[in-house]
Design a protein around this motif. Structure first.
Motif, short mmCIF file in Angstrom:
data_model
loop_
_atom_site.label_atom_id
_atom_site.label_comp_id
_atom_site.label_asym_id
_atom_site.label_seq_id
_atom_site.Cartn_x
_atom_site.Cartn_y
_atom_site.Cartn_z
N ASP A 166 0.78 -1.19 -0.05
CA ASP A 166 -0.06 0.00 0.07
C ASP A 166 0.79 1.17 0.17
O ASP A 166 0.61 2.45 -0.52
CB ASP A 166 -1.03 0.05 1.47
CG ASP A 166 -2.01 1.06 0.89
OD1 ASP A 166 -2.49 1.26 -0.13
OD2 ASP A 166 -2.66 1.59 1.94
N LYS A 223 2.07 2.52 -4.31
CA LYS A 223 0.73 2.33 -5.07
C LYS A 223 1.17 1.66 -6.34
O LYS A 223 0.55 1.01 -6.81
CB LYS A 223 0.12 3.61 -5.20
CG LYS A 223 -0.34 4.23 -3.93
CD LYS A 223 -1.71 3.41 -3.56
CE LYS A 223 -2.33 4.55 -2.36
NZ LYS A 223 -2.97 3.55 -1.25
N CYS A 243 -7.59 -3.59 -0.86
CA CYS A 243 -6.96 -2.52 -0.53
C CYS A 243 -7.13 -1.21 -1.24
O CYS A 243 -7.02 -0.26 -0.75
CB CYS A 243 -5.23 -2.78 -0.53
SG CYS A 243 -4.16 -1.62 -0.14
N ASP A 262 -10.47 0.10 -0.22
CA ASP A 262 -10.61 0.61 1.02
C ASP A 262 -9.74 2.43 0.90
O ASP A 262 -10.21 3.04 1.69
CB ASP A 262 -9.54 0.05 1.93
CG ASP A 262 -10.34 -1.20 2.43
OD1 ASP A 262 -11.55 -1.46 2.08
OD2 ASP A 262 -9.73 -2.15 3.04
N THR A 263 -8.84 2.32 -0.15
CA THR A 263 -8.62 3.90 -0.22
C THR A 263 -9.41 4.71 -1.03
O THR A 263 -9.39 5.81 -0.50
CB THR A 263 -7.31 3.70 -1.46
OG1 THR A 263 -6.39 2.64 -0.89
CG2 THR A 263 -6.35 4.93 -1.40
N LYS A 274 -13.98 8.72 0.81
CA LYS A 274 -13.43 10.03 0.12
C LYS A 274 -14.32 10.70 -0.71
O LYS A 274 -15.02 10.03 -1.58
CB LYS A 274 -12.20 9.68 -0.34
CG LYS A 274 -11.00 9.04 0.25
CD LYS A 274 -9.59 9.38 -0.26
CE LYS A 274 -8.51 8.77 0.50
NZ LYS A 274 -8.29 7.58 0.92
N ALA A 280 -5.64 10.98 -4.19
CA ALA A 280 -4.87 9.53 -3.72
C ALA A 280 -4.63 8.93 -4.89
O ALA A 280 -3.43 8.15 -4.85
CB ALA A 280 -6.08 9.02 -3.11
#
Lengths: 203, 173
Positions: free
Chosen positions: B107, B110, B135, B138-139, B143, B151
Protein backbone atom coordinates in the motif's frame (compact mmCIF):
# COMPACT_ATOMS: atom_id res chain seq x y z
CA UNK A 1 42.79 11.45 -32.87
CA UNK A 2 44.49 10.76 -29.57
CA UNK A 3 43.14 7.41 -28.37
CA UNK A 4 43.06 8.69 -24.79
CA UNK A 5 40.92 11.61 -25.84
CA UNK A 6 38.61 9.28 -27.65
CA UNK A 7 38.22 7.01 -24.65
CA UNK A 8 37.59 10.00 -22.40
CA UNK A 9 34.96 11.24 -24.83
CA UNK A 10 33.36 7.81 -24.86
CA UNK A 11 33.34 7.74 -21.08
CA UNK A 12 31.70 11.11 -20.84
CA UNK A 13 29.07 10.12 -23.43
CA UNK A 14 28.43 6.92 -21.48
CA UNK A 15 28.12 8.91 -18.27
CA UNK A 16 25.67 11.28 -19.90
CA UNK A 17 23.65 8.39 -21.25
CA UNK A 18 23.62 6.76 -17.83
CA UNK A 19 22.41 10.02 -16.32
CA UNK A 20 19.63 10.24 -18.90
CA UNK A 21 18.57 6.68 -18.18
CA UNK A 22 18.49 7.41 -14.45
CA UNK A 23 16.41 10.53 -15.10
CA UNK A 24 14.02 8.54 -17.23
CA UNK A 25 13.69 5.94 -14.50
CA UNK A 26 13.02 8.66 -11.96
CA UNK A 27 10.37 10.33 -14.10
CA UNK A 28 8.76 7.16 -15.43
CA UNK A 29 6.31 7.13 -12.54
CA UNK A 30 5.85 10.65 -11.27
CA UNK A 31 2.72 9.70 -9.33
CA UNK A 32 0.96 6.44 -8.73
CA UNK A 33 -0.94 6.03 -11.94
CA UNK A 34 -4.11 4.08 -11.46
CA UNK A 35 -4.32 3.77 -15.25
CA UNK A 36 -1.96 0.79 -14.89
CA UNK A 37 -5.09 -1.09 -13.87
CA UNK A 38 -7.21 -2.55 -16.64
CA UNK A 39 -10.90 -1.70 -16.98
CA UNK A 40 -11.89 -5.20 -15.93
CA UNK A 41 -9.89 -4.95 -12.69
CA UNK A 42 -11.06 -1.40 -12.01
CA UNK A 43 -14.64 -2.61 -12.20
CA UNK A 44 -13.89 -5.41 -9.74
CA UNK A 45 -12.28 -2.87 -7.39
CA UNK A 46 -15.36 -0.64 -7.58
CA UNK A 47 -17.62 -3.59 -6.86
CA UNK A 48 -15.68 -4.09 -3.63
CA UNK A 49 -16.85 -0.72 -2.34
CA UNK A 50 -20.17 -2.26 -1.23
CA UNK A 51 -21.62 1.19 -0.67
CA UNK A 52 -23.91 3.10 -3.03
CA UNK A 53 -22.61 6.41 -1.66
CA UNK A 54 -18.99 5.45 -2.38
CA UNK A 55 -19.95 4.21 -5.84
CA UNK A 56 -21.64 7.49 -6.72
CA UNK A 57 -18.61 9.46 -5.53
CA UNK A 58 -16.30 7.14 -7.49
CA UNK A 59 -18.41 7.75 -10.59
CA UNK A 60 -17.71 11.49 -10.23
CA UNK A 61 -13.93 11.14 -10.26
CA UNK A 62 -13.04 11.17 -13.95
CA UNK A 63 -14.25 10.15 -17.39
CA UNK A 64 -12.79 6.67 -17.19
CA UNK A 65 -14.29 5.86 -13.80
CA UNK A 66 -17.53 7.45 -14.93
CA UNK A 67 -17.75 5.06 -17.86
CA UNK A 68 -17.97 2.19 -15.37
CA UNK A 69 -21.07 3.54 -13.67
CA UNK A 70 -23.12 2.06 -16.50
CA UNK A 71 -21.83 -1.30 -15.37
CA UNK A 72 -22.41 -0.94 -11.68
CA UNK A 73 -25.20 1.55 -11.21
CA UNK A 74 -28.17 -0.54 -12.25
CA UNK A 75 -26.69 -3.60 -10.58
CA UNK A 76 -25.93 -2.17 -7.19
CA UNK A 77 -27.13 1.34 -6.52
CA UNK A 78 -30.53 0.74 -8.02
CA UNK A 79 -31.03 -2.57 -6.25
CA UNK A 80 -29.98 -1.07 -2.92
CA UNK A 81 -32.74 1.51 -3.21
CA UNK A 82 -35.35 -0.95 -4.27
CA UNK A 83 -34.15 -4.08 -2.53
CA UNK A 84 -36.73 -4.09 0.22
CA UNK A 85 -39.76 -3.92 -2.06
CA UNK A 86 -40.46 -7.63 -1.50
CA UNK A 87 -41.31 -6.91 2.12
CA UNK A 88 -44.93 -6.87 3.14
CA UNK A 89 -45.94 -3.39 4.22
CA UNK A 90 -42.47 -1.92 3.60
CA UNK A 91 -43.16 1.47 5.11
CA UNK A 92 -43.68 0.24 8.66
CA UNK A 93 -40.32 -1.54 8.89
CA UNK A 94 -36.99 0.08 9.56
CA UNK A 95 -33.54 -1.39 9.08
CA UNK A 96 -32.05 -1.93 12.51
CA UNK A 97 -28.87 -3.86 11.77
CA UNK A 98 -27.07 -5.43 8.86
CA UNK A 99 -24.28 -7.92 8.54
CA UNK A 100 -23.11 -9.60 5.40
CA UNK A 101 -26.10 -10.27 3.22
CA UNK A 102 -28.54 -10.17 6.10
CA UNK A 103 -30.61 -7.28 7.29
CA UNK A 104 -32.59 -7.17 10.44
CA UNK A 105 -35.57 -4.94 10.54
CA UNK A 106 -37.86 -4.08 13.35
CA UNK A 107 -41.23 -2.52 13.32
CA UNK A 108 -41.95 0.61 15.32
CA UNK A 109 -45.54 -0.58 15.81
CA UNK A 110 -46.62 -2.08 19.09
CA UNK A 111 -49.03 -4.96 19.06
CA UNK A 112 -49.17 -8.68 18.50
CA UNK A 113 -47.62 -8.40 15.04
CA UNK A 114 -44.53 -6.49 15.90
CA UNK A 115 -41.24 -8.26 15.88
CA UNK A 116 -38.07 -8.85 14.01
CA UNK A 117 -37.54 -9.70 10.41
CA UNK A 118 -34.28 -11.07 9.13
CA UNK A 119 -34.06 -10.73 5.40
CA UNK A 120 -31.66 -11.45 2.61
CA UNK A 121 -32.21 -8.94 -0.23
CA UNK A 122 -30.09 -10.99 -2.61
CA UNK A 123 -32.48 -13.93 -2.58
CA UNK A 124 -35.50 -11.79 -1.66
CA UNK A 125 -36.32 -14.06 1.26
CA UNK A 126 -37.31 -12.96 4.70
CA UNK A 127 -38.12 -14.58 7.99
CA UNK A 128 -39.88 -13.26 11.03
CA UNK A 129 -38.37 -13.91 14.44
CA UNK A 130 -40.32 -16.17 16.79
CA UNK A 131 -39.63 -13.77 19.63
CA UNK A 132 -41.63 -10.59 19.12
CA UNK A 133 -40.32 -7.30 20.45
CA UNK A 134 -43.14 -7.13 23.00
CA UNK A 135 -41.81 -10.34 24.50
CA UNK A 136 -38.32 -8.88 24.45
CA UNK A 137 -39.53 -5.83 26.34
CA UNK A 138 -41.28 -7.98 28.91
CA UNK A 139 -38.05 -9.90 29.50
CA UNK A 140 -36.01 -6.75 29.76
CA UNK A 141 -34.05 -7.36 26.60
CA UNK A 142 -33.15 -4.05 25.12
CA UNK A 143 -31.86 -4.86 21.70
CA UNK A 144 -31.28 -7.53 19.10
CA UNK A 145 -28.34 -7.69 16.78
CA UNK A 146 -27.25 -9.96 14.02
CA UNK A 147 -24.40 -12.11 15.22
CA UNK A 148 -21.08 -12.80 13.59
CA UNK A 149 -20.50 -16.16 11.95
CA UNK A 150 -18.22 -17.37 14.77
CA UNK A 151 -20.74 -16.52 17.41
CA UNK A 152 -23.53 -18.18 15.46
CA UNK A 153 -21.41 -21.29 15.21
CA UNK A 154 -21.38 -21.38 19.02
CA UNK A 155 -25.16 -21.06 19.00
CA UNK A 156 -25.40 -23.82 16.43
CA UNK A 157 -26.40 -21.44 13.70
CA UNK A 158 -24.83 -19.83 10.69
CA UNK A 159 -25.00 -16.54 8.89
CA UNK A 160 -27.16 -16.62 5.83
CA UNK A 161 -30.47 -18.28 5.32
CA UNK A 162 -30.76 -21.98 4.98
CA UNK A 163 -33.21 -23.42 2.52
CA UNK A 164 -32.43 -27.02 3.34
CA UNK A 165 -35.13 -27.24 5.98
CA UNK A 166 -38.72 -26.76 5.06
CA UNK A 167 -40.09 -25.88 8.47
CA UNK A 168 -37.35 -23.92 10.17
CA UNK A 169 -34.14 -22.14 9.57
CA UNK A 170 -30.69 -22.13 11.06
CA UNK A 171 -30.42 -18.38 10.59
CA UNK A 172 -30.69 -16.71 13.94
CA UNK A 173 -30.29 -13.40 15.60
CA UNK A 174 -28.72 -12.92 18.95
CA UNK A 175 -30.57 -11.20 21.73
CA UNK A 176 -28.35 -9.29 24.12
CA UNK A 177 -29.60 -8.99 27.68
CA UNK A 178 -27.94 -5.69 28.43
CA UNK A 179 -27.96 -2.08 27.39
CA UNK A 180 -27.33 -1.52 23.70
CA UNK A 181 -23.72 -2.56 23.21
CA UNK A 182 -21.11 -0.20 21.90
CA UNK A 183 -19.68 -0.75 18.46
CA UNK A 184 -16.50 -2.22 19.97
CA UNK A 185 -18.54 -4.68 22.01
CA UNK A 186 -20.47 -5.68 18.92
CA UNK A 187 -17.24 -6.47 17.13
CA UNK A 188 -15.86 -8.35 20.10
CA UNK A 189 -18.84 -9.44 22.17
CA UNK A 190 -18.28 -9.97 25.88
CA UNK A 191 -19.33 -13.38 27.27
CA UNK A 192 -22.93 -12.54 28.04
CA UNK A 193 -26.05 -14.60 28.03
CA UNK A 194 -27.66 -14.69 24.65
CA UNK A 195 -30.65 -16.56 23.40
CA UNK A 196 -30.31 -17.96 19.91
CA UNK A 197 -33.84 -17.97 18.62
CA UNK A 198 -35.15 -20.03 15.77
CA UNK A 199 -36.79 -18.02 13.09
CA UNK A 200 -39.97 -19.18 11.43
CA UNK A 201 -40.37 -19.21 7.72
CA UNK A 202 -43.39 -17.24 6.60
CA UNK A 203 -43.49 -18.12 2.96
CA UNK B 1 15.99 -36.26 23.94
CA UNK B 2 12.33 -36.40 23.15
CA UNK B 3 12.42 -32.96 21.60
CA UNK B 4 15.58 -33.88 19.66
CA UNK B 5 13.98 -36.91 18.04
CA UNK B 6 10.82 -34.88 17.43
CA UNK B 7 12.81 -32.27 15.57
CA UNK B 8 14.61 -34.97 13.58
CA UNK B 9 11.29 -36.56 12.66
CA UNK B 10 9.93 -33.18 11.60
CA UNK B 11 13.02 -32.56 9.48
CA UNK B 12 12.67 -35.98 7.84
CA UNK B 13 9.00 -35.26 7.26
CA UNK B 14 9.83 -31.93 5.66
CA UNK B 15 12.48 -33.55 3.50
CA UNK B 16 10.02 -36.19 2.35
CA UNK B 17 7.52 -33.50 1.51
CA UNK B 18 10.18 -31.56 -0.34
CA UNK B 19 11.24 -34.52 -2.45
CA UNK B 20 7.62 -35.48 -3.02
CA UNK B 21 6.67 -32.14 -4.56
CA UNK B 22 7.94 -31.05 -7.95
CA UNK B 23 9.69 -27.78 -8.52
CA UNK B 24 8.36 -25.43 -11.17
CA UNK B 25 10.20 -22.68 -12.99
CA UNK B 26 8.45 -19.38 -13.67
CA UNK B 27 10.17 -16.92 -15.98
CA UNK B 28 9.53 -13.18 -15.88
CA UNK B 29 9.30 -11.01 -19.00
CA UNK B 30 12.91 -10.02 -18.38
CA UNK B 31 13.94 -13.65 -18.69
CA UNK B 32 14.71 -14.12 -14.99
CA UNK B 33 13.85 -17.63 -13.76
CA UNK B 34 12.21 -18.27 -10.40
CA UNK B 35 12.08 -21.82 -9.08
CA UNK B 36 9.12 -22.48 -6.80
CA UNK B 37 7.46 -25.52 -5.25
CA UNK B 38 4.47 -26.93 -7.07
CA UNK B 39 2.33 -26.17 -4.02
CA UNK B 40 3.36 -22.53 -4.29
CA UNK B 41 2.76 -22.38 -8.06
CA UNK B 42 -0.67 -23.99 -7.65
CA UNK B 43 -1.86 -20.85 -5.86
CA UNK B 44 -2.22 -19.53 -9.38
CA UNK B 45 -5.26 -21.04 -11.12
CA UNK B 46 -3.64 -20.23 -14.48
CA UNK B 47 -0.54 -22.30 -13.71
CA UNK B 48 -2.57 -24.95 -11.88
CA UNK B 49 -4.67 -25.65 -14.97
CA UNK B 50 -1.58 -25.76 -17.17
CA UNK B 51 0.10 -28.26 -14.81
CA UNK B 52 -3.05 -30.39 -14.56
CA UNK B 53 -3.44 -30.39 -18.33
CA UNK B 54 -0.01 -32.03 -18.50
CA UNK B 55 1.69 -28.85 -19.64
CA UNK B 56 5.43 -28.55 -20.01
CA UNK B 57 6.31 -28.59 -16.30
CA UNK B 58 9.97 -29.35 -17.03
CA UNK B 59 10.39 -26.48 -19.45
CA UNK B 60 8.83 -24.04 -17.02
CA UNK B 61 6.31 -21.31 -17.60
CA UNK B 62 7.18 -18.03 -19.30
CA UNK B 63 5.11 -15.13 -17.96
CA UNK B 64 5.35 -12.39 -20.61
CA UNK B 65 3.06 -10.01 -18.68
CA UNK B 66 4.95 -10.01 -15.38
CA UNK B 67 8.25 -8.28 -14.61
CA UNK B 68 10.85 -9.70 -12.20
CA UNK B 69 10.16 -7.31 -9.33
CA UNK B 70 6.42 -8.04 -9.42
CA UNK B 71 6.90 -11.77 -9.88
CA UNK B 72 9.24 -11.93 -6.87
CA UNK B 73 6.59 -10.28 -4.70
CA UNK B 74 3.80 -12.49 -6.06
CA UNK B 75 5.91 -15.58 -5.35
CA UNK B 76 6.47 -14.34 -1.80
CA UNK B 77 2.69 -14.49 -1.32
CA UNK B 78 2.31 -17.87 -3.05
CA UNK B 79 5.14 -19.42 -1.00
CA UNK B 80 3.51 -18.34 2.22
CA UNK B 81 0.06 -19.58 1.25
CA UNK B 82 1.11 -22.63 -0.76
CA UNK B 83 3.83 -24.07 1.41
CA UNK B 84 2.34 -23.44 4.84
CA UNK B 85 -0.51 -25.26 6.47
CA UNK B 86 -3.64 -23.43 7.58
CA UNK B 87 -5.37 -26.02 9.74
CA UNK B 88 -5.00 -24.68 13.26
CA UNK B 89 -6.12 -21.32 14.62
CA UNK B 90 -2.48 -20.31 15.15
CA UNK B 91 -1.53 -21.18 11.56
CA UNK B 92 -4.45 -19.20 10.20
CA UNK B 93 -3.59 -16.26 12.45
CA UNK B 94 0.01 -16.37 11.19
CA UNK B 95 -1.21 -16.27 7.58
CA UNK B 96 -3.60 -13.42 8.37
CA UNK B 97 -0.72 -11.50 9.93
CA UNK B 98 1.42 -12.18 6.89
CA UNK B 99 -1.37 -10.86 4.63
CA UNK B 100 -1.75 -7.75 6.76
CA UNK B 101 1.98 -6.93 6.68
CA UNK B 102 2.22 -7.87 3.01
CA UNK B 103 -0.56 -5.52 1.94
CA UNK B 104 0.58 -2.71 4.26
CA UNK B 105 3.98 -2.77 2.57
CA UNK B 106 2.40 -2.80 -0.90
CA UNK B 107 0.00 0.00 0.00
CA UNK B 108 2.98 2.28 0.60
CA UNK B 109 4.02 1.92 -3.06
CA UNK B 110 0.83 2.36 -5.07
CA UNK B 111 2.39 1.83 -8.50
CA UNK B 112 3.78 -1.49 -7.32
CA UNK B 113 0.42 -2.37 -5.75
CA UNK B 114 -1.24 -1.93 -9.17
CA UNK B 115 1.43 -4.09 -10.83
CA UNK B 116 0.89 -6.86 -8.27
CA UNK B 117 -2.89 -6.54 -8.70
CA UNK B 118 -2.62 -6.94 -12.47
CA UNK B 119 -0.28 -9.92 -12.04
CA UNK B 120 -2.66 -11.55 -9.54
CA UNK B 121 -5.47 -11.05 -12.05
CA UNK B 122 -3.43 -12.46 -14.94
CA UNK B 123 -2.28 -15.46 -12.89
CA UNK B 124 -5.70 -15.91 -11.22
CA UNK B 125 -4.41 -15.94 -7.66
CA UNK B 126 -7.71 -15.48 -5.93
CA UNK B 127 -6.50 -14.70 -2.40
CA UNK B 128 -3.90 -12.19 -3.53
CA UNK B 129 -6.32 -10.53 -5.96
CA UNK B 130 -8.94 -10.16 -3.24
CA UNK B 131 -6.31 -8.70 -0.92
CA UNK B 132 -5.01 -6.09 -3.36
CA UNK B 133 -8.36 -5.05 -4.87
CA UNK B 134 -9.83 -4.66 -1.37
CA UNK B 135 -6.83 -2.50 -0.45
CA UNK B 136 -7.48 -0.23 -3.44
CA UNK B 137 -11.21 -0.14 -2.66
CA UNK B 138 -10.42 0.82 0.94
CA UNK B 139 -8.43 3.78 -0.37
CA UNK B 140 -11.53 4.94 -2.27
CA UNK B 141 -13.94 4.42 0.63
CA UNK B 142 -15.13 7.46 2.53
CA UNK B 143 -13.38 9.93 0.23
CA UNK B 144 -14.85 12.79 -1.81
CA UNK B 145 -14.22 12.66 -5.58
CA UNK B 146 -11.52 15.34 -5.16
CA UNK B 147 -9.77 13.31 -2.43
CA UNK B 148 -9.96 10.20 -4.62
CA UNK B 149 -8.34 12.11 -7.50
CA UNK B 150 -5.51 13.21 -5.21
CA UNK B 151 -5.04 9.73 -3.75
CA UNK B 152 -4.81 8.10 -7.18
CA UNK B 153 -3.14 10.91 -9.12
CA UNK B 154 -6.09 11.25 -11.47
CA UNK B 155 -6.58 14.38 -13.54
CA UNK B 156 -9.94 16.11 -13.61
CA UNK B 157 -11.28 15.61 -17.13
CA UNK B 158 -15.05 15.86 -16.73
CA UNK B 159 -16.97 18.09 -19.12
CA UNK B 160 -19.72 20.52 -18.19
CA UNK B 161 -22.21 17.94 -19.45
CA UNK B 162 -20.78 15.28 -17.11
CA UNK B 163 -21.04 17.75 -14.23
CA UNK B 164 -24.71 18.36 -15.05
CA UNK B 165 -25.34 14.61 -15.03
CA UNK B 166 -23.57 14.20 -11.69
CA UNK B 167 -25.71 16.94 -10.15
CA UNK B 168 -28.80 15.17 -11.45
CA UNK B 169 -27.70 11.83 -10.02
CA UNK B 170 -26.92 13.39 -6.64
CA UNK B 171 -30.45 14.65 -6.30
CA UNK B 172 -31.81 11.16 -6.99
CA UNK B 173 -29.36 9.29 -4.78
Amino acid sequence: MDPRMSSRKNRSTAARRKKTVLLLLATARPTCVVDDISDEVLELVLLRLHSPACLIRAASVCKRWRSHRVGFRPALVYSCRRSLDFFPDTASWTIADSRGSLLRSSSPRRGPDDGLIVCEPLTRRYQMAAVPTSEMRRRGILGAFLADGDELAVAGGRIGMSSTQATGSTACCTLYKQNPPSFAELLNPPPIKFLPCRLLILD
Amino acid sequence: MATGSGAAAAAADAEEKESGSRMITLTSNEGKAFVVTEASARQSATIRSMVDDGGCVDKGFPLPNVDSKTLARVIQYCDEHGNKEAHTVDERAALAKFDKDFIAELDADKAFLYDVTMAANYLHIQGLFALTTQCIADTIKGKTPEEIRTAFGIEYDLTAQDEEEIKEEDTHA
